[in-house]
Design a protein around this motif. Sequence first.
Motif, PDB file in Angstrom:
ATOM      1  N   TRP A 112       0.922  -0.989  -0.054  1.00 53.18           N
ATOM      2  CA  TRP A 112      -0.096  -0.086  -0.025  1.00 53.18           C
ATOM      3  C   TRP A 112       0.826   1.206   0.074  1.00 53.18           C
ATOM      4  N   ARG A 113       1.943   1.112   0.915  1.00 50.78           N
ATOM      5  CA  ARG A 113       2.709   2.498   0.776  1.00 50.78           C
ATOM      6  C   ARG A 113       3.749   2.442  -0.225  1.00 50.78           C
ATOM      7  N   TRP A 122      -5.922   4.308   5.859  1.00 53.12           N
ATOM      8  CA  TRP A 122      -5.795   2.745   5.737  1.00 53.12           C
ATOM      9  C   TRP A 122      -4.335   2.384   6.082  1.00 53.12           C
ATOM     10  N   GLY A 123      -3.469   2.933   6.017  1.00 56.74           N
ATOM     11  CA  GLY A 123      -2.179   2.669   6.217  1.00 56.74           C
ATOM     12  C   GLY A 123      -1.835   2.436   7.932  1.00 56.74           C
ATOM     13  N   LEU A 124      -2.531   3.588   8.592  1.00 55.82           N
ATOM     14  CA  LEU A 124      -2.503   3.347   9.965  1.00 55.82           C
ATOM     15  C   LEU A 124      -3.317   2.179  10.337  1.00 55.82           C
ATOM     16  N   SER A 127      -1.529  -0.949  10.185  1.00 58.26           N
ATOM     17  CA  SER A 127      -0.215  -0.909  11.104  1.00 58.26           C
ATOM     18  C   SER A 127      -0.980  -1.396  12.518  1.00 58.26           C
ATOM     19  N   VAL A 128      -2.214  -0.942  12.772  1.00 59.10           N
ATOM     20  CA  VAL A 128      -2.616  -1.176  14.113  1.00 59.10           C
ATOM     21  C   VAL A 128      -3.256  -2.804  14.183  1.00 59.10           C
ATOM     22  N   ALA A 129      -3.858  -2.929  13.147  1.00 57.91           N
ATOM     23  CA  ALA A 129      -4.283  -4.249  13.150  1.00 57.91           C
ATOM     24  C   ALA A 129      -3.199  -5.450  12.864  1.00 57.91           C
TER      25      ALA A 129
END
Length: 156
Positions: A112-113, A122-124, A127-129
């Motif tokens: 994605w990045r 969505w990136g964050l 990351s949290v998931a």
Amino acid sequence: MPRAKLGLIRASIHSRAALAGHPLHPVMIHFPVAALMALVASDLGYLYSGDPFWARASLWLAGVGAFGGWVASLAGIIDLVTVKQIRRLITAWSHAIVAVAMLSLASLNWLWRFLDQALLPWGLTLSVATAALIALAGWLGGQLVYEHAVGVDLDD
């Protein structure tokens, strides 16, 4: 209290993916885990500052974490498929399934990045998931070590 008094005497389950008797999987996972956990902090740094440095750092952390995690998983897979005592443990299969899901999310997060998609939200979220799945996989891995003596030398 000694293990004998608790009625917990059992044999060690030795790793096949080991170097000089030391299991490789637990040695190899620390750096990818650190990178993927730092990814959450890096994303939050970008969220609060808007500084593109944090977005670049997040790209690298996501890549190092995902790639390093897949490399570390090879040692875990070797143990899972070649050691009968490990293969019989539901906890081992649960750990493997959670780890594959986590590494899939981490890889998607890096992609994605890399494709220069919007970091937020969505990136964050990825990351949290991923961090939550790391915590679950780590807890299951701890059960394998401390409750089932996988990779632990109990022989005196």
